[in-house]
Motif scaffolding. Structure first.
Motif, PDB file in Angstrom:
ATOM      1  N   TRP A  64       0.869  -1.166   0.000  1.00 54.48           N
ATOM      2  CA  TRP A  64       0.000   0.000   0.000  1.00 54.48           C
ATOM      3  C   TRP A  64       0.912   1.223   0.000  1.00 54.48           C
ATOM      4  O   TRP A  64       1.908   1.249   0.710  1.00 54.48           O
ATOM      5  CB  TRP A  64      -0.821   0.087   1.288  1.00 54.48           C
ATOM      6  CG  TRP A  64      -1.969  -0.837   1.397  1.00 54.48           C
ATOM      7  CD1 TRP A  64      -1.945  -2.103   1.894  1.00 54.48           C
ATOM      8  CD2 TRP A  64      -3.316  -0.577   1.036  1.00 54.48           C
ATOM      9  NE1 TRP A  64      -3.197  -2.637   1.868  1.00 54.48           N
ATOM     10  CE2 TRP A  64      -4.068  -1.715   1.350  1.00 54.48           C
ATOM     11  CE3 TRP A  64      -3.962   0.533   0.492  1.00 54.48           C
ATOM     12  CZ2 TRP A  64      -5.429  -1.790   1.122  1.00 54.48           C
ATOM     13  CZ3 TRP A  64      -5.316   0.450   0.263  1.00 54.48           C
ATOM     14  CH2 TRP A  64      -6.045  -0.704   0.578  1.00 54.48           C
ATOM     15  N   VAL A  65       0.567   2.213  -0.793  1.00 55.75           N
ATOM     16  CA  VAL A  65       1.224   3.519  -0.707  1.00 55.75           C
ATOM     17  C   VAL A  65       0.130   4.534  -0.432  1.00 55.75           C
ATOM     18  O   VAL A  65      -0.824   4.651  -1.200  1.00 55.75           O
ATOM     19  CB  VAL A  65       1.978   3.886  -2.001  1.00 55.75           C
ATOM     20  CG1 VAL A  65       2.495   5.308  -1.930  1.00 55.75           C
ATOM     21  CG2 VAL A  65       3.133   2.934  -2.239  1.00 55.75           C
ATOM     22  N   LEU A  66       0.257   5.216   0.683  1.00 57.08           N
ATOM     23  CA  LEU A  66      -0.685   6.272   1.033  1.00 57.08           C
ATOM     24  C   LEU A  66       0.030   7.598   0.817  1.00 57.08           C
ATOM     25  O   LEU A  66       1.192   7.758   1.212  1.00 57.08           O
ATOM     26  CB  LEU A  66      -1.128   6.136   2.486  1.00 57.08           C
ATOM     27  CG  LEU A  66      -1.965   4.893   2.762  1.00 57.08           C
ATOM     28  CD1 LEU A  66      -1.071   3.758   3.165  1.00 57.08           C
ATOM     29  CD2 LEU A  66      -2.981   5.177   3.805  1.00 57.08           C
ATOM     30  N   TYR A  67      -0.652   8.535   0.200  1.00 57.01           N
ATOM     31  CA  TYR A  67      -0.043   9.812  -0.179  1.00 57.01           C
ATOM     32  C   TYR A  67      -0.866  10.946   0.414  1.00 57.01           C
ATOM     33  O   TYR A  67      -2.089  10.941   0.318  1.00 57.01           O
ATOM     34  CB  TYR A  67      -0.031   9.896  -1.708  1.00 57.01           C
ATOM     35  CG  TYR A  67       0.528  11.166  -2.286  1.00 57.01           C
ATOM     36  CD1 TYR A  67       1.894  11.393  -2.302  1.00 57.01           C
ATOM     37  CD2 TYR A  67      -0.305  12.119  -2.829  1.00 57.01           C
ATOM     38  CE1 TYR A  67       2.409  12.558  -2.858  1.00 57.01           C
ATOM     39  CE2 TYR A  67       0.195  13.272  -3.389  1.00 57.01           C
ATOM     40  CZ  TYR A  67       1.549  13.490  -3.400  1.00 57.01           C
ATOM     41  OH  TYR A  67       2.051  14.633  -3.947  1.00 57.01           O
ATOM     42  N   LYS A  68      -0.192  11.888   1.027  1.00 60.37           N
ATOM     43  CA  LYS A  68      -0.874  13.044   1.623  1.00 60.37           C
ATOM     44  C   LYS A  68      -0.188  14.317   1.153  1.00 60.37           C
ATOM     45  O   LYS A  68       1.037  14.431   1.221  1.00 60.37           O
ATOM     46  CB  LYS A  68      -0.790  12.962   3.152  1.00 60.37           C
ATOM     47  CG  LYS A  68      -1.352  14.135   3.896  1.00 60.37           C
ATOM     48  CD  LYS A  68      -2.857  14.092   3.921  1.00 60.37           C
ATOM     49  CE  LYS A  68      -3.397  15.181   4.828  1.00 60.37           C
ATOM     50  NZ  LYS A  68      -4.826  15.067   4.995  1.00 60.37           N
TER      51      LYS A  68
END
Length: 86
Positions: A64-68
């Motif tokens: 998973w890659v979460l980007y903010k």
């Protein structure tokens, strides 16, 4: 993706090029941080301007890659976080 209190977050202390994807971030985890990207831990990367962050997590089936991206303000300097731990 299920997160629990047993999962730790590891912040990379240098600015990261936010164009990096899963493979590039996993290489940083293994080569620079000396950790296993498949460990299930959360790895945090902050961009040079500190307005963007990516989290990399393995969940047994894939990454998973979460980007903010912050519209205002900045994330804390990751080098400063490392200094506070010492």
């Amino acid at each position: 993706m299920i997160l629990s209190s047993a999962i730790r977050a590891h912040v990379y202390s240098e600015a990261v090029d936010m164009r990096k994807s899963i493979d590039g971030l996993a290489q940083i985890v293994s080569r620079c941080m000396g950790m296993n990207p498949l460990s299930g831990q959360v790895f945090v990367f902050i961009g040079r301007r500190r307005d963007k962050a990516k989290l990399l997590v393995w969940d047994r089936h894939g990454f998973w890659v979460l980007y903010k991206r912050l519209e205002r303000g900045r994330f804390t300097d990751p080098a400063r976080l490392s200094a506070e731990k010492a």
